[in-house]
Design a protein around this motif. Sequence first.
Motif, PDB file in Angstrom:
ATOM      1  N   TYR A  27       0.849  -1.191   0.000  1.00 56.96           N
ATOM      2  CA  TYR A  27       0.000   0.000   0.000  1.00 56.96           C
ATOM      3  C   TYR A  27       0.886   1.242   0.000  1.00 56.96           C
ATOM      4  O   TYR A  27       1.795   1.369   0.811  1.00 56.96           O
ATOM      5  CB  TYR A  27      -0.918   0.002   1.217  1.00 56.96           C
ATOM      6  CG  TYR A  27      -1.719   1.274   1.317  1.00 56.96           C
ATOM      7  CD1 TYR A  27      -1.534   2.172   2.349  1.00 56.96           C
ATOM      8  CD2 TYR A  27      -2.660   1.585   0.339  1.00 56.96           C
ATOM      9  CE1 TYR A  27      -2.261   3.342   2.438  1.00 56.96           C
ATOM     10  CE2 TYR A  27      -3.398   2.760   0.402  1.00 56.96           C
ATOM     11  CZ  TYR A  27      -3.186   3.628   1.451  1.00 56.96           C
ATOM     12  OH  TYR A  27      -3.893   4.793   1.526  1.00 56.96           O
ATOM     13  N   VAL A  28       0.613   2.132  -0.897  1.00 58.86           N
ATOM     14  CA  VAL A  28       1.417   3.339  -1.050  1.00 58.86           C
ATOM     15  C   VAL A  28       0.623   4.520  -0.515  1.00 58.86           C
ATOM     16  O   VAL A  28      -0.288   5.023  -1.163  1.00 58.86           O
ATOM     17  CB  VAL A  28       1.788   3.570  -2.533  1.00 58.86           C
ATOM     18  CG1 VAL A  28       2.708   4.766  -2.651  1.00 58.86           C
ATOM     19  CG2 VAL A  28       2.454   2.326  -3.113  1.00 58.86           C
ATOM     20  N   TYR A  29       0.987   4.941   0.699  1.00 53.14           N
ATOM     21  CA  TYR A  29       0.210   6.007   1.341  1.00 53.14           C
ATOM     22  C   TYR A  29       0.818   7.372   1.088  1.00 53.14           C
ATOM     23  O   TYR A  29       0.986   8.186   1.990  1.00 53.14           O
ATOM     24  CB  TYR A  29       0.093   5.730   2.847  1.00 53.14           C
ATOM     25  CG  TYR A  29       1.400   5.371   3.511  1.00 53.14           C
ATOM     26  CD1 TYR A  29       2.226   6.347   4.058  1.00 53.14           C
ATOM     27  CD2 TYR A  29       1.797   4.044   3.598  1.00 53.14           C
ATOM     28  CE1 TYR A  29       3.415   6.005   4.646  1.00 53.14           C
ATOM     29  CE2 TYR A  29       2.997   3.703   4.192  1.00 53.14           C
ATOM     30  CZ  TYR A  29       3.797   4.682   4.718  1.00 53.14           C
ATOM     31  OH  TYR A  29       4.982   4.350   5.307  1.00 53.14           O
ATOM     32  N   VAL A  30       1.167   7.576  -0.138  1.00 48.61           N
ATOM     33  CA  VAL A  30       1.741   8.859  -0.541  1.00 48.61           C
ATOM     34  C   VAL A  30       1.074   9.299  -1.830  1.00 48.61           C
ATOM     35  O   VAL A  30       0.236   8.601  -2.380  1.00 48.61           O
ATOM     36  CB  VAL A  30       3.262   8.746  -0.764  1.00 48.61           C
ATOM     37  CG1 VAL A  30       3.959   8.393   0.538  1.00 48.61           C
ATOM     38  CG2 VAL A  30       3.583   7.700  -1.834  1.00 48.61           C
ATOM     39  N   THR A  31       1.474  10.442  -2.306  1.00 54.84           N
ATOM     40  CA  THR A  31       0.974  10.942  -3.578  1.00 54.84           C
ATOM     41  C   THR A  31       1.491  10.074  -4.719  1.00 54.84           C
ATOM     42  O   THR A  31       2.657   9.662  -4.725  1.00 54.84           O
ATOM     43  CB  THR A  31       1.429  12.398  -3.770  1.00 54.84           C
ATOM     44  OG1 THR A  31       0.843  13.192  -2.728  1.00 54.84           O
ATOM     45  CG2 THR A  31       0.993  12.937  -5.121  1.00 54.84           C
ATOM     46  N   MET A  32       0.629   9.790  -5.671  1.00 57.15           N
ATOM     47  CA  MET A  32       1.015   9.008  -6.833  1.00 57.15           C
ATOM     48  C   MET A  32       0.657   9.779  -8.100  1.00 57.15           C
ATOM     49  O   MET A  32      -0.268  10.592  -8.095  1.00 57.15           O
ATOM     50  CB  MET A  32       0.335   7.647  -6.832  1.00 57.15           C
ATOM     51  CG  MET A  32       0.741   6.793  -5.647  1.00 57.15           C
ATOM     52  SD  MET A  32       0.169   5.099  -5.794  1.00 57.15           S
ATOM     53  CE  MET A  32       1.320   4.471  -7.041  1.00 57.15           C
ATOM     54  N   ALA A  33       1.396   9.501  -9.146  1.00 57.27           N
ATOM     55  CA  ALA A  33       1.211  10.289 -10.361  1.00 57.27           C
ATOM     56  C   ALA A  33       1.552   9.484 -11.594  1.00 57.27           C
ATOM     57  O   ALA A  33       2.234   8.447 -11.521  1.00 57.27           O
ATOM     58  CB  ALA A  33       2.079  11.543 -10.302  1.00 57.27           C
ATOM     59  N   TRP A  34       1.077   9.976 -12.720  1.00 57.45           N
ATOM     60  CA  TRP A  34       1.449   9.448 -14.028  1.00 57.45           C
ATOM     61  C   TRP A  34       2.271  10.507 -14.763  1.00 57.45           C
ATOM     62  O   TRP A  34       1.900  11.689 -14.772  1.00 57.45           O
ATOM     63  CB  TRP A  34       0.213   9.119 -14.857  1.00 57.45           C
ATOM     64  CG  TRP A  34      -0.514   7.901 -14.401  1.00 57.45           C
ATOM     65  CD1 TRP A  34      -1.619   7.851 -13.592  1.00 57.45           C
ATOM     66  CD2 TRP A  34      -0.194   6.541 -14.719  1.00 57.45           C
ATOM     67  NE1 TRP A  34      -1.994   6.552 -13.396  1.00 57.45           N
ATOM     68  CE2 TRP A  34      -1.143   5.719 -14.072  1.00 57.45           C
ATOM     69  CE3 TRP A  34       0.798   5.935 -15.494  1.00 57.45           C
ATOM     70  CZ2 TRP A  34      -1.126   4.332 -14.178  1.00 57.45           C
ATOM     71  CZ3 TRP A  34       0.816   4.561 -15.594  1.00 57.45           C
ATOM     72  CH2 TRP A  34      -0.135   3.769 -14.950  1.00 57.45           C
ATOM     73  N   ALA A  94       4.505   6.871 -10.703  1.00 59.62           N
ATOM     74  CA  ALA A  94       5.488   7.246  -9.719  1.00 59.62           C
ATOM     75  C   ALA A  94       4.811   7.526  -8.387  1.00 59.62           C
ATOM     76  O   ALA A  94       3.628   7.851  -8.331  1.00 59.62           O
ATOM     77  CB  ALA A  94       6.260   8.478 -10.185  1.00 59.62           C
ATOM     78  N   ALA A  95       5.606   7.414  -7.326  1.00 57.54           N
ATOM     79  CA  ALA A  95       5.108   7.689  -5.979  1.00 57.54           C
ATOM     80  C   ALA A  95       6.118   8.557  -5.256  1.00 57.54           C
ATOM     81  O   ALA A  95       7.332   8.438  -5.476  1.00 57.54           O
ATOM     82  CB  ALA A  95       4.888   6.390  -5.218  1.00 57.54           C
ATOM     83  N   GLY A  96       5.614   9.419  -4.373  1.00 56.93           N
ATOM     84  CA  GLY A  96       6.519  10.287  -3.643  1.00 56.93           C
ATOM     85  C   GLY A  96       5.841  10.990  -2.493  1.00 56.93           C
ATOM     86  O   GLY A  96       4.616  11.155  -2.489  1.00 56.93           O
ATOM     87  N   PHE A  97       6.650  11.400  -1.510  1.00 53.25           N
ATOM     88  CA  PHE A  97       6.137  12.191  -0.396  1.00 53.25           C
ATOM     89  C   PHE A  97       6.097  13.642  -0.852  1.00 53.25           C
ATOM     90  O   PHE A  97       7.098  14.346  -0.788  1.00 53.25           O
ATOM     91  CB  PHE A  97       7.039  12.017   0.823  1.00 53.25           C
ATOM     92  CG  PHE A  97       6.953  10.658   1.435  1.00 53.25           C
ATOM     93  CD1 PHE A  97       7.878   9.674   1.109  1.00 53.25           C
ATOM     94  CD2 PHE A  97       5.946  10.346   2.338  1.00 53.25           C
ATOM     95  CE1 PHE A  97       7.792   8.419   1.674  1.00 53.25           C
ATOM     96  CE2 PHE A  97       5.853   9.089   2.906  1.00 53.25           C
ATOM     97  CZ  PHE A  97       6.794   8.119   2.569  1.00 53.25           C
ATOM     98  N   VAL A  98       4.939  14.054  -1.328  1.00 50.78           N
ATOM     99  CA  VAL A  98       4.772  15.389  -1.882  1.00 50.78           C
ATOM    100  C   VAL A  98       3.791  16.151  -1.001  1.00 50.78           C
ATOM    101  O   VAL A  98       2.673  15.692  -0.782  1.00 50.78           O
ATOM    102  CB  VAL A  98       4.241  15.327  -3.330  1.00 50.78           C
ATOM    103  CG1 VAL A  98       4.202  16.707  -3.941  1.00 50.78           C
ATOM    104  CG2 VAL A  98       5.096  14.387  -4.180  1.00 50.78           C
ATOM    105  N   SER A  99       4.211  17.284  -0.501  1.00 46.32           N
ATOM    106  CA  SER A  99       3.366  18.029   0.429  1.00 46.32           C
ATOM    107  C   SER A  99       2.173  18.673  -0.264  1.00 46.32           C
ATOM    108  O   SER A  99       1.159  18.941   0.351  1.00 46.32           O
ATOM    109  CB  SER A  99       4.185  19.106   1.142  1.00 46.32           C
ATOM    110  OG  SER A  99       4.742  20.005   0.190  1.00 46.32           O
ATOM    111  N   ALA A 100       2.290  18.921  -1.540  1.00 49.40           N
ATOM    112  CA  ALA A 100       1.194  19.502  -2.303  1.00 49.40           C
ATOM    113  C   ALA A 100       1.158  18.819  -3.663  1.00 49.40           C
ATOM    114  O   ALA A 100       2.169  18.294  -4.122  1.00 49.40           O
ATOM    115  CB  ALA A 100       1.384  21.004  -2.474  1.00 49.40           C
ATOM    116  N   LEU A 101       0.022  18.808  -4.299  1.00 54.65           N
ATOM    117  CA  LEU A 101      -0.079  18.179  -5.610  1.00 54.65           C
ATOM    118  C   LEU A 101       0.923  18.822  -6.567  1.00 54.65           C
ATOM    119  O   LEU A 101       0.970  20.035  -6.710  1.00 54.65           O
ATOM    120  CB  LEU A 101      -1.497  18.332  -6.162  1.00 54.65           C
ATOM    121  CG  LEU A 101      -2.585  17.554  -5.430  1.00 54.65           C
ATOM    122  CD1 LEU A 101      -3.964  17.921  -5.957  1.00 54.65           C
ATOM    123  CD2 LEU A 101      -2.346  16.060  -5.546  1.00 54.65           C
TER     124      LEU A 101
END
Length: 121
Positions: A27-34, A94-101
């Motif tokens: 489970y990826v509890y961070v922001t994810m993106a394409w 991709a996944a990352g700890f991003v504080s804002a979109l």
Amino acid sequence: QVRLVESGGGSVQAGGSLRLSCAASVYVYVTMAWFRQAPGKEREGVAVIDQDGRPMYRDSVRGRFTISRETATNTLYLQMNSLKPEDSAMYYCAAGFVSALSLDPKWYNTWGQGTQVTVSS
């Protein structure tokens, strides 16, 4: 370590649709993106979704693409409709700890291997 595996790419004619999937090993509890990258071009953000399901899109895909995530299966999706030849590229999740979109790739530290999307006119 989280492993991301994309699938669902292929070749379609302009106006067609594809649905990309990105399976995460945990489970990826961070922001994810394409993101996507065409030959000779820089990698660009396409869509991002945070842990609460809030999305953001680059202008050129808004209204045509939809990003979503399913926590029960640890899967990220990108539904792509009304595809255009300029959407052709290798697509990465991709996944990352991003504080804002953010659609800036520098904030993402875990990447999949990519899946190719080709749209013909």
